[in-house]
Scaffold this active site. Structure first.
Site, PDB file in Angstrom:
ATOM      1  N   PHE A   4      34.653  51.022  37.214  1.00 32.40           N
ATOM      2  CA  PHE A   4      35.761  50.160  36.774  1.00 32.40           C
ATOM      3  C   PHE A   4      36.477  50.750  35.566  1.00 32.40           C
ATOM      4  O   PHE A   4      36.983  50.042  34.706  1.00 32.40           O
ATOM      5  CB  PHE A   4      35.258  48.753  36.472  1.00 32.40           C
ATOM      6  CG  PHE A   4      35.589  47.750  37.548  1.00 32.40           C
ATOM      7  CD1 PHE A   4      36.285  46.594  37.249  1.00 32.40           C
ATOM      8  CD2 PHE A   4      35.202  47.965  38.862  1.00 32.40           C
ATOM      9  CE1 PHE A   4      36.600  45.670  38.237  1.00 32.40           C
ATOM     10  CE2 PHE A   4      35.506  47.060  39.856  1.00 32.40           C
ATOM     11  CZ  PHE A   4      36.209  45.905  39.560  1.00 32.40           C
TER      12      PHE A   4
ATOM     13  N   LYS B 101      38.430  56.102  28.868  1.00 34.80           N
ATOM     14  CA  LYS B 101      39.568  55.436  28.228  1.00 34.80           C
ATOM     15  C   LYS B 101      39.160  54.289  27.314  1.00 34.80           C
ATOM     16  O   LYS B 101      39.960  53.849  26.479  1.00 34.80           O
ATOM     17  CB  LYS B 101      40.564  54.944  29.270  1.00 34.80           C
ATOM     18  CG  LYS B 101      40.052  53.903  30.242  1.00 34.80           C
ATOM     19  CD  LYS B 101      41.143  53.622  31.282  1.00 34.80           C
ATOM     20  CE  LYS B 101      40.662  52.708  32.393  1.00 34.80           C
ATOM     21  NZ  LYS B 101      41.680  52.551  33.447  1.00 34.80           N
TER      22      LYS B 101
ATOM     23  N   TYR C 163      41.895  40.625  48.736  1.00 35.62           N
ATOM     24  CA  TYR C 163      42.610  41.425  47.734  1.00 35.62           C
ATOM     25  C   TYR C 163      44.053  40.967  47.628  1.00 35.62           C
ATOM     26  O   TYR C 163      44.648  40.516  48.593  1.00 35.62           O
ATOM     27  CB  TYR C 163      42.594  42.910  48.134  1.00 35.62           C
ATOM     28  CG  TYR C 163      41.274  43.597  48.039  1.00 35.62           C
ATOM     29  CD1 TYR C 163      40.187  43.022  47.400  1.00 35.62           C
ATOM     30  CD2 TYR C 163      41.085  44.859  48.614  1.00 35.62           C
ATOM     31  CE1 TYR C 163      38.973  43.679  47.330  1.00 35.62           C
ATOM     32  CE2 TYR C 163      39.875  45.519  48.543  1.00 35.62           C
ATOM     33  CZ  TYR C 163      38.819  44.915  47.904  1.00 35.62           C
ATOM     34  OH  TYR C 163      37.615  45.575  47.833  1.00 35.62           O
TER      35      TYR C 163
ATOM     36  N   LEU D  31      33.920  55.094  33.173  1.00 37.78           N
ATOM     37  CA  LEU D  31      33.555  56.505  33.260  1.00 37.78           C
ATOM     38  C   LEU D  31      34.761  57.441  33.223  1.00 37.78           C
ATOM     39  O   LEU D  31      34.636  58.623  33.503  1.00 37.78           O
ATOM     40  CB  LEU D  31      32.729  56.738  34.526  1.00 37.78           C
ATOM     41  CG  LEU D  31      31.359  56.033  34.527  1.00 37.78           C
ATOM     42  CD1 LEU D  31      30.745  56.019  35.919  1.00 37.78           C
ATOM     43  CD2 LEU D  31      30.419  56.692  33.522  1.00 37.78           C
ATOM     44  N   THR D  32      35.924  56.899  32.859  1.00 38.96           N
ATOM     45  CA  THR D  32      37.092  57.754  32.612  1.00 38.96           C
ATOM     46  C   THR D  32      37.201  58.132  31.143  1.00 38.96           C
ATOM     47  O   THR D  32      37.980  59.012  30.789  1.00 38.96           O
ATOM     48  CB  THR D  32      38.395  57.051  33.010  1.00 38.96           C
ATOM     49  OG1 THR D  32      38.617  55.931  32.122  1.00 38.96           O
ATOM     50  CG2 THR D  32      38.337  56.568  34.452  1.00 38.96           C
TER      51      THR D  32
END
Length: 350
Positions: A239, A245, A53, A242-243
């Site tokens: 990712f 947006k 990361y 499911l918000t």
């Protein structure tokens, strides 16, 4: 939030874990430290990172997330001892030769060296949960659906990987071990060989689990349950799909990973079918007086399969929204409606 145990290990954690893969790319160090402060303030005691990361992976930012967390520990004396810290060793190169080269096979020496690098960046003496980020062997993962034996390459055996973990545990550098992006076969073999040879037993498997990817339920569900291996659910918001947006704009714009990074749009989360199905779940949430995020998170938070749900955020406000969803309950009728959509659309982000 009452703490939950991780497998048969001595680790107990909050059922919400702060994922940190945005630290170092979308999130600068100062903002990351504010997010960490707020998470601890609100009772979260479980952090998850990885040597590769931030994401999307680049040579220039490899290890930056662990470095940011390590600097936070250094500036917050005593905080490290209050938290359960998880990180991961990367598997064989998936287009990331800067980690250990294209031909690395996750050997014992590679695992030990990777752990020592993570310890340095994290500025700590011990990693509470050390996970193999993806398997060394060839298998369908990260959106691939079909096993192709022609892609087999030499790699370290599961036994050798467990021996590496045993060395790290014996040295006091690791407390417990886990897997990620694993299959039923892989989980079973790690447990079987550990028991057969007196090696550390995996406590967790960290796999994708959300409304648009419930593939964990297709076999691994039973395997992990019967073997006492806890599920750490990552990407509970698919990712960001499911918000809600992306519902009106699609995967374009200047905000959100799928809009910003073309490399991510090419992955499973960027499939048209994934967005179309996410829109159905998002509409269902609104019909029941919930935000899409509340529905998606509650599905994981209150699921018997999930020990701890890993949330990833880019702002303190997003963190608060995710934590506030903890109290959301889903009625039997709403769960039935979720299952209906799943039956019709299956797992488009698998």
């Amino acid at each position: 939030m009452k703490p939950v145990s991780l497998g048969q290990s001595p680790l107990h954690v909050t059922p919400i874990c702060l994922g940190t893969m945005t630290f170092g790319e979308q999130v600068d160090e100062a903002t990351a430290h504010r997010i960490l402060d707020r998470a601890v303030e609100r009772g979260v005691d479980f952090l998850d990172a990885a040597e590769m990361y931030s994401v999307p992976a680049r040579a220039e930012t490899c290890g930056s997330t662990e470095t940011i967390i390590g600097n936070w520990f250094a500036r917050r004396p005593g905080q490290r001892q209050k938290l359960v810290l998880a990180t991961k060793v990367a598997g064989p190169s998936r287009g990331m030769p800067w980690i250990r080269g294209d031909n690395a096979g996750l050997s014992k020496a590679e695992i030990v060296k990777a752990c020592e690098g993570s310890l340095r960046r994290l500025q700590t003496d011990v990693i509470d949960l050390y996970q193999i980020h993806w398997p060394a062997r060839n298998l369908p993962a990260f959106g691939a659906l079909v096993f192709d034996p022609a892609k087999d390459k030499p790699c370290a055996s599961i036994h050798e990987q467990l021996e590496a973990m045993a060395e790290l545990v014996k040295a006091g550098k690791v407390r417990a071990i886990g897997l990620s992006n694993e299959t039923p076969y892989g989980v079973h073999e790690f447990v079987r060989l550990a028991e057969q040879h007196g090696l550390p037993r995996v406590a967790t498997v960290q796999n994708p689990y959300c409304l648009i990817n419930r593939s964990h339920e297709n076999g691994l569900d039973e395997t992990s349950h019967r073997l006492g291996v806890s599920l750490l659910a990552y990407s509970p918001l698919g990712f960001g799909l499911l918000t809600g947006k992306y519902d009106s704009t699609g995967l374009v714009g200047e905000h959100g990973r799928l809009a910003i990074f073309e490399s991510m749009r090419k992955q499973r989360w960027g499939r048209p079918e994934a967005l179309a199905t996410a829109k159905r779940y998002n509409a269902l949430a609104r019909e029941h007086g919930l935000t899409p995020s509340q529905l998606a998170l509650a599905f994981c938070y209150r699921n018997w399969r999930v020990a701890s749900t890993i949330i990833g955020v880019t702002t303190v406000a997003q963190l608060d929204e995710c934590l506030d969803a903890w109290g959301t309950a889903l009625t039997p009728e709403l769960l039935a409606a979720i299952d209906k959509i799943r039956w019709e659309s299956r797992d488009p982000a698998q």
